[in-house]
Design an enzyme around this catalytic site. Structure first.
Site, PDB file in Angstrom:
ATOM      1  N   LYS A   1       0.812  -1.221   0.000  1.00  0.00           N
ATOM      2  CA  LYS A   1       0.000   0.000   0.000  1.00  0.00           C
ATOM      3  C   LYS A   1       0.843   1.268   0.000  1.00  0.00           C
ATOM      4  O   LYS A   1       0.498   2.261   0.629  1.00  0.00           O
ATOM      5  CB  LYS A   1      -0.988   0.007   1.170  1.00  0.00           C
ATOM      6  CG  LYS A   1      -1.850  -1.239   1.269  1.00  0.00           C
ATOM      7  CD  LYS A   1      -2.550  -1.578  -0.043  1.00  0.00           C
ATOM      8  CE  LYS A   1      -3.585  -0.548  -0.443  1.00  0.00           C
ATOM      9  NZ  LYS A   1      -4.247  -0.906  -1.735  1.00  0.00           N
TER      10      LYS A   1
ATOM     11  N   THR B   1       2.220   0.880  -5.175  1.00  0.00           N
ATOM     12  CA  THR B   1       2.777  -0.142  -6.064  1.00  0.00           C
ATOM     13  C   THR B   1       2.130  -0.109  -7.449  1.00  0.00           C
ATOM     14  O   THR B   1       2.826  -0.045  -8.471  1.00  0.00           O
ATOM     15  CB  THR B   1       2.590  -1.540  -5.457  1.00  0.00           C
ATOM     16  OG1 THR B   1       2.956  -1.524  -4.078  1.00  0.00           O
ATOM     17  CG2 THR B   1       3.444  -2.564  -6.194  1.00  0.00           C
TER      18      THR B   1
ATOM     19  N   TRP C   1       0.415   2.202  -8.914  1.00  0.00           N
ATOM     20  CA  TRP C   1       0.670   3.514  -9.505  1.00  0.00           C
ATOM     21  C   TRP C   1       2.052   3.550 -10.148  1.00  0.00           C
ATOM     22  O   TRP C   1       2.204   3.867 -11.340  1.00  0.00           O
ATOM     23  CB  TRP C   1       0.540   4.552  -8.392  1.00  0.00           C
ATOM     24  CG  TRP C   1       0.598   5.991  -8.802  1.00  0.00           C
ATOM     25  CD1 TRP C   1       0.494   6.515 -10.054  1.00  0.00           C
ATOM     26  CD2 TRP C   1       0.757   7.099  -7.912  1.00  0.00           C
ATOM     27  NE1 TRP C   1       0.585   7.880 -10.013  1.00  0.00           N
ATOM     28  CE2 TRP C   1       0.735   8.269  -8.704  1.00  0.00           C
ATOM     29  CE3 TRP C   1       0.903   7.220  -6.527  1.00  0.00           C
ATOM     30  CZ2 TRP C   1       0.876   9.544  -8.143  1.00  0.00           C
ATOM     31  CZ3 TRP C   1       1.029   8.479  -5.981  1.00  0.00           C
ATOM     32  CH2 TRP C   1       1.015   9.626  -6.778  1.00  0.00           C
TER      33      TRP C   1
ATOM     34  N   THR D   1       7.887  -6.270  -6.026  1.00  0.00           N
ATOM     35  CA  THR D   1       8.056  -7.097  -4.840  1.00  0.00           C
ATOM     36  C   THR D   1       7.801  -6.289  -3.581  1.00  0.00           C
ATOM     37  O   THR D   1       7.959  -5.065  -3.578  1.00  0.00           O
ATOM     38  CB  THR D   1       9.484  -7.678  -4.786  1.00  0.00           C
ATOM     39  OG1 THR D   1       9.602  -8.533  -3.651  1.00  0.00           O
ATOM     40  CG2 THR D   1      10.522  -6.572  -4.665  1.00  0.00           C
ATOM     41  N   HIS D   2       7.397  -7.001  -2.516  1.00  0.00           N
ATOM     42  CA  HIS D   2       7.293  -6.393  -1.191  1.00  0.00           C
ATOM     43  C   HIS D   2       8.403  -6.933  -0.269  1.00  0.00           C
ATOM     44  O   HIS D   2       8.368  -6.683   0.935  1.00  0.00           O
ATOM     45  CB  HIS D   2       5.936  -6.707  -0.555  1.00  0.00           C
ATOM     46  CG  HIS D   2       4.768  -6.092  -1.253  1.00  0.00           C
ATOM     47  ND1 HIS D   2       4.785  -4.806  -1.753  1.00  0.00           N
ATOM     48  CD2 HIS D   2       3.518  -6.575  -1.513  1.00  0.00           C
ATOM     49  CE1 HIS D   2       3.617  -4.527  -2.300  1.00  0.00           C
ATOM     50  NE2 HIS D   2       2.834  -5.581  -2.173  1.00  0.00           N
TER      51      HIS D   2
ATOM     52  N   SER E   1      -3.260   9.246 -13.109  1.00  0.00           N
ATOM     53  CA  SER E   1      -3.975   9.898 -12.005  1.00  0.00           C
ATOM     54  C   SER E   1      -4.833   8.849 -11.315  1.00  0.00           C
ATOM     55  O   SER E   1      -5.165   7.801 -11.900  1.00  0.00           O
ATOM     56  CB  SER E   1      -4.848  11.038 -12.526  1.00  0.00           C
ATOM     57  OG  SER E   1      -5.926  10.527 -13.298  1.00  0.00           O
TER      58      SER E   1
END
Length: 292
Positions: free
Chosen positions: A53, A56, A58, A102-103, A230
């Protein structure tokens, strides 16, 4: 004594969790994570790293548009390029240069990322806004366990914040994630982007990313990419235009992956006590506060 994964499940997370490399992760990717370091990446792969959050979707779309040289949405859904959740065979179906995301922590990534000096973009966000957005997603997201649909998180906001703050949420501690990626940026050629800076001046940050990738574009293209990406336009594209393979389900009325796309919403959620406790832990672990 309970393990971090057991604490997370007891606190409200509604799927199997385990600890891999010291971070709480979903059990379904545990085997992949244990062997991921030896996976070979392509020389021209571009890697996007975020804590969950933190923009990512975007940034991933922006990266794809920069590489394409035009403000045109990719056909496939972003989750199809998720390094730790897709098989090597699935990722090999993506066109080169691949924009993978990736996180994970730097130490969990394939060693070839650093040996080949792949381009890496790291986006970070005020962890208080991350906490709120993670809670809203996990408490509204529906996933299938066999024949049964389940919500990812069943507890309260206070339950969630305690787990998140103490490093028991999936993907592990947000503070460790920030610390390790900022340290990696000091040692490697990594492009660091702050989510809130993208909100304030997206065109400027797109230009910075393009220059880092050695793919400069005309100024009008940066403006076009910013407009296409956007919040409202990208939300519409992801929900109505893209291939929905690997798209998760949501409870009725949920905003899905795209909730608000704003900075500072944490002020509507945190109590004074929660905020003070969060700042205390943040300053102890990172020796800094956040400007947003």
């Amino acid at each position: 004594m309970s393990t971090p994964a057991e604490i997370a499940v007891a606190g409200g997370f509604n799927f199997d969790l385990t600890a891999v490399d010291g971070a709480v992760q979903m059990s379904l990717v545990a085997d992949t994570l244990r062997t991921l370091k030896s996976r070979r990446l392509w020389n021209d792969d571009i890697l996007l790293s975020t804590y969950p959050k933190s923009g990512t979707h975007w940034t991933w779309e922006i990266l794809n548009m920069i590489v394409a040289g035009k403000a045109e949405y990719t056909k496939h859904w972003q989750n199809s390029a998720w390094l730790e959740y897709r098989t090597e065979e699935e990722l090999e179906e993506l066109a080169s240069p691949r924009i993978l995301h990736t996180h994970l922590l730097p130490r969990q990534l394939p060693e070839t990322v650093w040996k080949q000096r792949n381009k890496v973009v790291y986006v970070w966000r005020n962890p208080k806004d991350c906490a709120v957005s993670c809670f809203c997603q996990d408490s509204q997201q529906v996933w299938r366990d066999g024949t049964q649909d389940k919500y990812s998180f069943m507890g309260s906001w206070d339950d969630y914040l305690s787990l998140y703050r103490d490093g028991y949420a999936p993907s592990g501690s947000v503070f460790e994630h920030f610390h390790d990626w900022h340290k990696a940026a000091e040692e490697q050629m990594i492009c660091q982007i702050q989510y809130e800076d993208m909100i304030k001046n997206c065109v400027h940050e797109i230009r910075r990313i393009a220059e880092y990738l050695n793919r400069p574009l005309p100024e009008k293209t940066y403006v076009a990419i910013a407009e296409a990406c956007s919040f409202s336009n990208l939300k519409h594209a992801n929900e109505n235009i893209k291939d929905q393979t690997f798209h998760n389900k949501w409870q009725q009325g949920s905003s899905g992956y795209f909730r608000k796309g704003k900075s500072g919403d944490w002020k509507n959620w945190f109590t004074v006590a929660q905020n003070e406790k969060f700042d205390e832990i943040s300053e102890a672990k990172l020796n800094k506060t956040f400007p947003y």
